[in-house]
Design an enzyme around this catalytic site. Structure first.
Site, mmCIF file in Angstrom:
data_model
loop_
_atom_site.group_PDB
_atom_site.id
_atom_site.type_symbol
_atom_site.label_atom_id
_atom_site.label_comp_id
_atom_site.label_asym_id
_atom_site.label_seq_id
_atom_site.Cartn_x
_atom_site.Cartn_y
_atom_site.Cartn_z
ATOM 1 N N ASN A 278 -8.725 22.784 91.269
ATOM 2 C CA ASN A 278 -9.686 23.377 92.288
ATOM 3 C C ASN A 278 -10.170 24.733 91.654
ATOM 4 O O ASN A 278 -9.577 25.242 90.434
ATOM 5 C CB ASN A 278 -8.347 23.931 93.342
ATOM 6 N N ILE A 279 -11.004 25.075 92.487
ATOM 7 C CA ILE A 279 -11.765 26.450 92.099
ATOM 8 C C ILE A 279 -11.518 27.596 92.819
ATOM 9 O O ILE A 279 -12.124 28.527 92.836
ATOM 10 C CB ILE A 279 -13.447 26.184 91.888
ATOM 11 N N HIS A 297 -11.239 23.349 85.872
ATOM 12 C CA HIS A 297 -12.458 23.544 86.383
ATOM 13 C C HIS A 297 -12.782 24.899 86.566
ATOM 14 O O HIS A 297 -13.897 25.201 87.235
ATOM 15 C CB HIS A 297 -12.899 22.438 87.354
ATOM 16 N N CYS A 305 -22.839 36.245 83.516
ATOM 17 C CA CYS A 305 -24.217 36.187 83.403
ATOM 18 C C CYS A 305 -24.592 35.133 82.363
ATOM 19 O O CYS A 305 -24.077 35.057 81.356
ATOM 20 C CB CYS A 305 -24.731 37.528 82.899
ATOM 21 N N CYS A 378 -33.541 39.558 84.517
ATOM 22 C CA CYS A 378 -32.296 39.536 84.738
ATOM 23 C C CYS A 378 -31.446 38.174 84.970
ATOM 24 O O CYS A 378 -31.997 37.529 85.701
ATOM 25 C CB CYS A 378 -31.815 40.426 86.161
ATOM 26 N N SER A 417 -8.136 12.291 93.900
ATOM 27 C CA SER A 417 -8.352 10.716 93.469
ATOM 28 C C SER A 417 -8.580 10.448 92.181
ATOM 29 O O SER A 417 -8.819 9.173 91.843
ATOM 30 C CB SER A 417 -9.670 10.290 94.556
ATOM 31 N N SER A 440 -0.920 11.916 98.652
ATOM 32 C CA SER A 440 -2.362 12.133 99.180
ATOM 33 C C SER A 440 -2.403 11.438 100.218
ATOM 34 O O SER A 440 -1.469 10.566 100.642
ATOM 35 C CB SER A 440 -3.372 11.579 98.065
ATOM 36 N N THR A 442 -4.599 8.921 100.905
ATOM 37 C CA THR A 442 -4.780 7.558 100.652
ATOM 38 C C THR A 442 -4.520 7.086 99.344
ATOM 39 O O THR A 442 -4.688 8.081 98.394
ATOM 40 C CB THR A 442 -6.498 7.241 100.932
ATOM 41 N N CYS A 457 -0.547 16.275 102.457
ATOM 42 C CA CYS A 457 0.058 16.846 101.350
ATOM 43 C C CYS A 457 1.450 17.696 101.921
ATOM 44 O O CYS A 457 2.405 17.760 101.661
ATOM 45 C CB CYS A 457 -0.569 17.666 100.353
#
Length: 508
Positions: A278-279, A297, A305, A378, A417, A440, A442, A457
């Site tokens: 997750n982010i 991730h 930048c 920039c 998944s 989960s 599925t 969950c």
């Protein structure tokens, strides 16, 4: 381990033709596999026990042993296999294998290997290749309907390879109580999490049909919605990413009961590492310590930048992102302001530079637009999330290979998944004798987990903690919560969790 983030492995669990050839021709029944009960029951198949002597190989056996001779056809079937794999027993189809038959055929394949398996099944006339596909969760494709049975051989050979490439299920772990005992007795738990642990907070996942982020991006005209997170696409046109970025910003300080569950494992001294895909950085907000957390991730916590590397707190960019703007680097802008003397200027009669007259609503003195510079001068600020094509953090591969692999005693996969490499490769990389639990909504078809706990969950972890005698405190867990559990037909190791009190629509 290759630690570059790659697009979802649409053929996860399926080797290439050459690799399949190597895997199958060298595979021999092992005492380790024979000692494992891979599925729910280990039963005898009387009509399949007699050896069938053969001097040569049949067409099916040759395909199984040498897929690379027909690589083009096999490639087409590889592309189709993921869509055809439904990972279930086809009880709705009278021409499919029954759950009991499917379990027996899967067990037989692992016990005797693919060559003898083919001799005892299709070659012996016990079952057609078309019907045998259903034993491995593959629905026969419509485009082969009416064809001779040998037309199904290519697809069947891939299905066998796919099945054998999976880790063998540990037969002694099946029930919910088994899962509870594993939780209570384990001391070094790896928890691998995905977007499913944040959806209860209103943060969309990516792949759910109809509600996932990818299903809502058709209007962008991309060949693949995942291109939104492709680094080459971002460098070419960052507006594509920022068109959708506002919808996935972590605009909440709350974290879910599942996040709290992971923090509870940490509190009890059981958490080895939380590998998060997750982010949203909510694991950190829930209190997972940096030394226990690998954000595979990256996250929105910081941004850099792309031109000069200047790093800022991610939330400092949120107002611009929410306004639909592309955030630019202020350091680049400041540097350009002090060095650029060639811009056109308005002068007073005495030769001094004329000050621009301000009007209501003009930018203040800190605005980038006051620099009067072309935006291309920039650098674009990019959240420090790992795009497809970018390397994962060094700590991901280093911690997994040099630390966790030798210490882990339980693996829990929650809300993912496992479609994106290399994180999808974590589970098969770990020792196969280590028990694995999947939580989960599925099930997945490309990994054999020991226990599948299906449902929201938050509901699953709440019930596990209740049965373990643990106090999982969270405002989103309703008082007087009652959860029903049911065993999925044909699977003694697959359980569905449903909250019945209070009714789900009565909770916030």
């Amino acid at each position: 381990m290759d630690s570059t983030r790659r697009a979802p492995a649409a053929k996860n669990g399926i080797t290439t033709a050459a690799a399949t050839n190597t895997t199958i021709t060298t595979r021999k029944p092992s005492t380790r596999v024979k000692a494992v009960v891979d599925y729910d029951e280990k039963r005898h198949i009387p009509e399949l026990t007699e050896e069938i002597p053969r001097d040569g190989l049949t067409e099916l056996e040759e395909r199984v042993n040498d897929l690379n001779e027909s690589w083009e056809t096999e490639s087409l079937f590889e592309d189709a296999l993921e869509d055809l794999a439904e990972d279930k027993f086809f009880t709705d189809d009278p021409e499919a294998c029954t759950p009991d038959e499917a379990i027996k055929f899967r067990q037989l394949l692992r016990n005797v290997g693919p060559e003898i398996f083919c001799k005892r099944t299709v070659d012996a006339g016990v079952i057609t290749a078309k019907k045998l596909l259903t034993a491995f969760g593959i629905r026969p494709p419509g485009f082969l309907e009416g064809a001779e049975d040998d037309a199904y051989f290519s697809l069947l050979s891939l299905a066998l390879s796919r099945e054998l490439s999976k880790r063998a299920k540990l037969g002694k772990y099946n029930s919910i109580q088994d899962a509870v005992e594993l939780l209570k007795n384990s001391k070094n738990i790896i928890v691998l999490t995905g977007a499913g642990i944040s959806t209860s907070l209103g943060i969309p996942d990516f792949r759910s049909k109809g509600t996932g982020l990818y299903s809502k991006l058709e209007h962008l005209g991309l060949n693949d919605p995942q291109e939104v997170f492709d680094i080459s696409v971002f460098k070419h046109d960052p507006t594509i990413f920022y068109t959708v970025a506002r919808d996935i910003l972590p605009n909440t300080e709350r974290f879910s009961p599942t996040h709290a569950f992971i923090a509870l494992l940490q509190e009890k001294g059981k958490l080895l590492t939380n590998y998060s895909q997750n982010i949203d950085n909510l694991e950190a907000k829930a209190g997972i310590r940096p030394e226990k957390l690998v954000q595979c991730h990256g996250s929105f916590a910081t941004a850099s930048c792309v031109k000069c590397g200047f790093k800022v707190d991610g939330d400092s960019l949120f107002p611009e992102i929410k306004a639909g703007k592309i955030p630019r680097c202020r350091k680049c802008a400041q540097g350009s302001r002090t060095t650029n003397n060639s811009r056109k200027r308005k002068l007073n009669r005495d030769g001094t530079e004329k000050k621009a007259r301000r009007r209501p609503g003009d930018y203040d003195s800190n605005s980038d637009s006051e620099f009067d510079l072309p935006t291309s001068s920039c650098g674009v600020m990019k959240p420090d999330i790992t795009f497809f094509g970018e390397p994962l953090p060094d700590e991901f591969s280093k911690r997994l290979t040099e630390h966790d692999r030798d210490l882990v005693d339980l693996v829990i996969v929650i809300g993912t998944s496992l479609k994106v490499a290399p994180v999808s490769e974590v589970v098969p990389f770990l020792p196969p004798n280590i028990p694995q639990i999947y939580i989960s909504r599925t099930p997945v078809s490309h990994v054999n987990f020991d226990i599948d706990l299906l449902g929201d969950c938050d509901i699953v972890v709440s019930e596990l903690c209740r049965r373990a005698g643990w106090d999982l405190k969270h405002e989103m867990i309703p008082e007087g919560q009652v959860i029903d559990t049911d065993v999925v037909d044909g699977y003694s190791s697959r359980h569905v969790f449903t909250q019945v009190k209070p009714e789900p629509n009565a909770t916030s």
